[in-house]
Scaffold this motif. Structure first.
Motif, mmCIF file in Angstrom:
data_model
loop_
_atom_site.group_PDB
_atom_site.id
_atom_site.type_symbol
_atom_site.label_atom_id
_atom_site.label_comp_id
_atom_site.label_asym_id
_atom_site.label_seq_id
_atom_site.Cartn_x
_atom_site.Cartn_y
_atom_site.Cartn_z
ATOM 1 N N HIS A 9 34.282 -63.224 13.781
ATOM 2 C CA HIS A 9 35.720 -63.148 13.895
ATOM 3 C C HIS A 9 36.337 -62.036 12.951
ATOM 4 C CE1 HIS A 9 35.285 -66.333 17.224
ATOM 5 N NE2 HIS A 9 34.436 -66.866 16.072
ATOM 6 N N MET A 10 36.211 -60.889 13.236
ATOM 7 C CA MET A 10 36.659 -59.957 12.188
ATOM 8 C C MET A 10 38.048 -60.050 11.745
ATOM 9 S SD MET A 10 33.825 -58.883 11.100
ATOM 10 C CE MET A 10 34.699 -57.807 9.958
ATOM 11 N N THR A 11 38.941 -60.508 12.725
ATOM 12 C CA THR A 11 40.483 -60.559 12.744
ATOM 13 C C THR A 11 40.496 -61.395 11.411
ATOM 14 O OG1 THR A 11 40.603 -60.784 15.099
ATOM 15 C CG2 THR A 11 42.521 -61.726 13.575
ATOM 16 N N SER A 12 39.631 -62.243 10.931
ATOM 17 C CA SER A 12 40.094 -63.069 9.800
ATOM 18 C C SER A 12 39.376 -62.638 8.439
ATOM 19 C CB SER A 12 39.458 -64.727 10.073
ATOM 20 O OG SER A 12 38.263 -64.715 10.546
ATOM 21 N N ARG A 13 38.772 -61.496 8.704
ATOM 22 C CA ARG A 13 37.916 -60.762 7.591
ATOM 23 C C ARG A 13 38.828 -59.512 7.015
ATOM 24 N NH1 ARG A 13 34.544 -64.695 6.435
ATOM 25 N NH2 ARG A 13 33.906 -63.101 4.552
ATOM 26 N N THR A 14 38.401 -59.129 5.959
ATOM 27 C CA THR A 14 39.017 -57.965 5.115
ATOM 28 C C THR A 14 38.439 -56.585 5.535
ATOM 29 O OG1 THR A 14 38.068 -58.274 3.138
ATOM 30 C CG2 THR A 14 39.822 -59.503 3.451
ATOM 31 N N THR A 15 38.802 -55.481 5.192
ATOM 32 C CA THR A 15 38.330 -54.142 5.350
ATOM 33 C C THR A 15 37.166 -54.160 4.289
ATOM 34 O OG1 THR A 15 39.971 -53.366 3.985
ATOM 35 C CG2 THR A 15 40.006 -52.799 6.271
ATOM 36 N N THR A 207 10.623 -65.076 19.048
ATOM 37 C CA THR A 207 11.776 -64.283 18.983
ATOM 38 C C THR A 207 12.700 -64.032 20.251
ATOM 39 O OG1 THR A 207 10.555 -62.204 19.135
ATOM 40 C CG2 THR A 207 10.907 -62.916 16.825
ATOM 41 N N GLU A 208 11.772 -64.608 21.208
ATOM 42 C CA GLU A 208 12.375 -64.082 22.559
ATOM 43 C C GLU A 208 13.679 -64.778 22.876
ATOM 44 O OE1 GLU A 208 10.930 -64.763 27.193
ATOM 45 O OE2 GLU A 208 9.970 -64.862 25.679
ATOM 46 N N ARG A 209 14.638 -64.119 23.262
ATOM 47 C CA ARG A 209 15.942 -64.662 23.751
ATOM 48 C C ARG A 209 16.656 -65.305 22.569
ATOM 49 N NH1 ARG A 209 15.342 -68.875 27.219
ATOM 50 N NH2 ARG A 209 12.908 -68.724 27.261
ATOM 51 N N MET A 210 16.363 -65.160 21.298
ATOM 52 C CA MET A 210 17.017 -65.704 20.048
ATOM 53 C C MET A 210 18.084 -64.575 19.510
ATOM 54 S SD MET A 210 15.261 -68.590 19.664
ATOM 55 C CE MET A 210 14.504 -69.212 18.168
ATOM 56 N N LEU A 211 19.155 -65.162 19.168
ATOM 57 C CA LEU A 211 20.272 -64.270 18.709
ATOM 58 C C LEU A 211 20.985 -65.031 17.450
ATOM 59 C CD1 LEU A 211 22.610 -64.051 22.022
ATOM 60 C CD2 LEU A 211 20.930 -62.321 20.989
ATOM 61 N N VAL A 212 20.947 -64.241 16.159
ATOM 62 C CA VAL A 212 21.510 -64.673 15.195
ATOM 63 C C VAL A 212 22.574 -64.057 14.740
ATOM 64 C CG1 VAL A 212 20.987 -64.608 12.697
ATOM 65 C CG2 VAL A 212 18.830 -65.030 14.305
ATOM 66 N N ASN A 213 23.638 -64.919 14.399
ATOM 67 C CA ASN A 213 24.938 -64.419 13.948
ATOM 68 C C ASN A 213 25.287 -65.023 12.693
ATOM 69 O OD1 ASN A 213 26.729 -67.007 14.785
ATOM 70 N ND2 ASN A 213 25.592 -66.542 16.663
ATOM 71 N N SER A 214 26.660 -64.374 12.187
ATOM 72 C CA SER A 214 27.371 -65.061 10.964
ATOM 73 C C SER A 214 28.371 -66.167 11.488
ATOM 74 C CB SER A 214 27.734 -63.844 10.090
ATOM 75 O OG SER A 214 28.873 -63.136 10.627
ATOM 76 N N ALA A 215 28.800 -65.853 12.496
ATOM 77 C CA ALA A 215 30.108 -66.720 12.874
ATOM 78 C C ALA A 215 31.249 -66.771 12.047
ATOM 79 C CB ALA A 215 29.694 -67.858 13.501
ATOM 80 N N ALA A 216 31.197 -65.703 11.072
ATOM 81 C CA ALA A 216 32.117 -65.658 9.793
ATOM 82 C C ALA A 216 33.724 -65.810 10.388
ATOM 83 C CB ALA A 216 32.009 -64.280 9.148
ATOM 84 N N ASP A 217 34.480 -66.429 9.912
ATOM 85 C CA ASP A 217 35.756 -66.445 10.286
ATOM 86 C C ASP A 217 36.680 -66.900 9.227
ATOM 87 O OD1 ASP A 217 35.105 -69.176 9.664
ATOM 88 O OD2 ASP A 217 35.122 -69.775 11.691
ATOM 89 N N TRP A 218 37.601 -67.582 9.377
ATOM 90 C CA TRP A 218 38.730 -67.838 8.171
ATOM 91 C C TRP A 218 38.000 -68.856 7.239
ATOM 92 C CZ3 TRP A 218 43.009 -65.070 9.284
ATOM 93 C CH2 TRP A 218 43.446 -65.105 10.842
ATOM 94 N N GLY A 219 36.969 -69.503 7.712
ATOM 95 C CA GLY A 219 36.420 -70.794 6.846
ATOM 96 C C GLY A 219 35.585 -70.083 5.931
#
Ligand SMILES: [Zn+2]
Length: 283
Positions: A9-15, A207-219
């Motif tokens: 969620h880049m909206t909640s992250r800085t440059t 590794t098949e069909r596996m996705l890794v994310n940071s889900a970074a947000d305001w928290g």
């Protein structure tokens, strides 16, 4: 290491975050529409937010060489607010836009009847607009949430290969592994998945069909945990190709099903990339 963060969620992250991500190898992101914390009281608040996700945020990302895409939906939590339900009527307009690569985040928060209806309606929109779907699994009562999500997905008739169930863990991974759906894991600094736990899951399930994310947000979250997971994989004996598959080719393949991923330069500059005809369909 080239990295595609399929949920942030880049909206909640800085440059500063964009700068650090680009330096760490993050070349592309998907930003799902989500709950902003403060309740929204009208459809206009949503359309302004959606416009930012397909307009302002890609511009901001572009200044750091990061490709930005969005997923658009009425999130599960606000599905319960009657003031927000008319958002469903404006979604079709957004689901036709170039930078929109899926319907999401949809799914359950508290598993109410309202959430049932909105979840099913948005899976139908995904089918109608020929888009993949990003399904958020609830943080409480996770097993029941995943089971119910899987049955709603099955009833909807959407092809399982066009659905990702996100925020999975060691328990819920087992429920999704054999369904044909994609598996998303959010790596957090101190709760849910950590890089070492993720490495163990990749050892166990492949590794098949596996996705890794940071889900970074305001928290409390960290947009560089995708990179940390890649490093942890290498330390554990996974190859560069395994890392590239999990952190780049898998998200590219999943969201490439929209026909709208715009990664032309990155493909051209990566000689080890085997190529994927799906990607060339859109944009
Ligand atoms: Zn999210």
């Amino acid at each position: 290491m080239r990295i595609f963060d399929p949920h942030i969620h880049m909206t909640s992250r800085t440059t500063d975050d964009y700068e650090a991500m680009a330096a760490a190898g993050v070349r592309a992101v998907v930003e799902p529409a989500f709950w902003l914390g403060q309740p929204r009281t009208s459809v206009g608040s949503f359309t302004d937010y959606f416009d930012a996700l397909v307009g302002w945020e890609p511009f901001r990302a572009g200044q750091f060489g990061v490709r930005h895409h969005a997923t658009i939906a009425l999130n599960p939590k606000e599905a319960n607010d009657p003031r927000c339900r008319p958002v469903l009527d404006v979604l079709p307009r957004y689901l036709e836009k170039d930078g929109v690569v899926a319907v999401g985040e949809i799914g359950y928060d508290s598993m109410t009847p309202e959430e049932d209806e909105v979840f099913a309606a948005q899976l139908a929109l995904a089918v109608a607009h020929d888009l993949p779907a990003l399904v958020h699994t609830p943080h409480r009562d996770k097993v029941r949430g995943v089971e119910r999500s899987l049955s709603v997905v099955a009833e909807s008739g959407i092809e399982p290969g066009r659905v990702v169930l996100d925020h999975l863990n060691e328990v819920t991974v087992k429920l999704v592994r054999d369904t044909g759906c994609w598996l998303g894991f959010s790596i957090y600094p101190d709760t849910k998945m950590s890089p070492p736990r993720m490495v163990e899951l990749l050892r166990t399930y492949g590794t098949e069909r596996m996705l890794v994310n940071s889900a970074a947000d305001w928290g409390r979250s960290d947009p560089l945990l995708t990179r940390a997971t890649g490093e942890a994989m290498l330390l554990a004996g996974f190859s560069d190709d395994d890392v590239d598959r999990v952190l780049w080719r898998n998200p590219t393949e999943f969201y490439g099903q929209s026909g709208r991923l715009d990664l032309a330069d990155d493909e051209a500059t990566e000689p080890t990339f085997a190529g994927n005809s799906i990607l060339r369909g859109g944009s």
